[in-house]
Design a protein around this motif. Sequence first.
Motif, PDB file in Angstrom:
ATOM      1  N   ILE A  21       0.868  -1.357  -0.365  1.00  0.00           N
ATOM      2  CA  ILE A  21       0.132   0.009  -0.230  1.00  0.00           C
ATOM      3  C   ILE A  21       1.111   1.091  -0.509  1.00  0.00           C
ATOM      4  O   ILE A  21       1.295   0.907   0.609  1.00  0.00           O
ATOM      5  N   GLN A  22       0.528   1.793  -0.687  1.00  0.00           N
ATOM      6  CA  GLN A  22       1.537   3.113  -1.095  1.00  0.00           C
ATOM      7  C   GLN A  22       0.517   4.315  -0.934  1.00  0.00           C
ATOM      8  O   GLN A  22      -0.853   4.956  -1.588  1.00  0.00           O
ATOM      9  N   THR A  23       0.395   5.489   0.572  1.00  0.00           N
ATOM     10  CA  THR A  23       0.180   6.096   0.350  1.00  0.00           C
ATOM     11  C   THR A  23       0.413   7.758  -0.054  1.00  0.00           C
ATOM     12  O   THR A  23       1.714   8.154  -0.881  1.00  0.00           O
ATOM     13  N   THR A  24       0.006   8.759  -0.021  1.00  0.00           N
ATOM     14  CA  THR A  24       0.011  10.010  -1.045  1.00  0.00           C
ATOM     15  C   THR A  24       0.926  11.068   0.020  1.00  0.00           C
ATOM     16  O   THR A  24      -0.151  10.473   1.680  1.00  0.00           O
ATOM     17  N   GLN A  25       1.337  11.352   0.021  1.00  0.00           N
ATOM     18  CA  GLN A  25       1.820  12.536   0.652  1.00  0.00           C
ATOM     19  C   GLN A  25       0.529  13.705   1.809  1.00  0.00           C
ATOM     20  O   GLN A  25       0.437  13.704   2.977  1.00  0.00           O
ATOM     21  N   PRO A  26      -0.278  14.420   1.012  1.00  0.00           N
ATOM     22  CA  PRO A  26      -1.722  14.905   1.068  1.00  0.00           C
ATOM     23  C   PRO A  26      -2.394  13.663   2.403  1.00  0.00           C
ATOM     24  O   PRO A  26      -2.910  14.282   3.221  1.00  0.00           O
ATOM     25  N   PHE A  27      -2.633  12.274   1.991  1.00  0.00           N
ATOM     26  CA  PHE A  27      -3.345  11.550   3.359  1.00  0.00           C
ATOM     27  C   PHE A  27      -2.120  10.552   4.253  1.00  0.00           C
ATOM     28  O   PHE A  27      -3.008  11.830   5.160  1.00  0.00           O
ATOM     29  N   ASP A  28      -1.270  11.303   4.187  1.00  0.00           N
ATOM     30  CA  ASP A  28      -0.308  10.996   5.810  1.00  0.00           C
ATOM     31  C   ASP A  28      -0.441  12.249   6.210  1.00  0.00           C
ATOM     32  O   ASP A  28      -0.492  12.346   6.785  1.00  0.00           O
ATOM     33  N   GLN A  29      -0.299  13.321   5.762  1.00  0.00           N
ATOM     34  CA  GLN A  29      -0.867  14.438   6.817  1.00  0.00           C
ATOM     35  C   GLN A  29      -2.495  15.208   7.157  1.00  0.00           C
ATOM     36  O   GLN A  29      -2.333  15.094   8.649  1.00  0.00           O
ATOM     37  N   ASP A  30      -2.960  14.238   6.629  1.00  0.00           N
ATOM     38  CA  ASP A  30      -4.413  14.224   7.213  1.00  0.00           C
ATOM     39  C   ASP A  30      -4.948  13.301   7.889  1.00  0.00           C
ATOM     40  O   ASP A  30      -5.249  13.724   8.632  1.00  0.00           O
TER      41      ASP A  30
END
Length: 44
Positions: A3-12
């Motif tokens: 699973i790879q997450t995006t930077q905006p997802f990580d921030q949220d």
Amino acid sequence: MKIQTTQPFDQDYETLPEEIKERADKQFTLLLENPRHPLLRLKR
């Protein structure tokens, strides 16, 4: 599966309350163990 997450997802994700993070982590674990688990309710 990876699973790879995006930077905006990580921030949220970091701004979520601990209770919600725990629920999300449980869902991620289910997804990694069995992508077709019925509790995930994923659709094509």
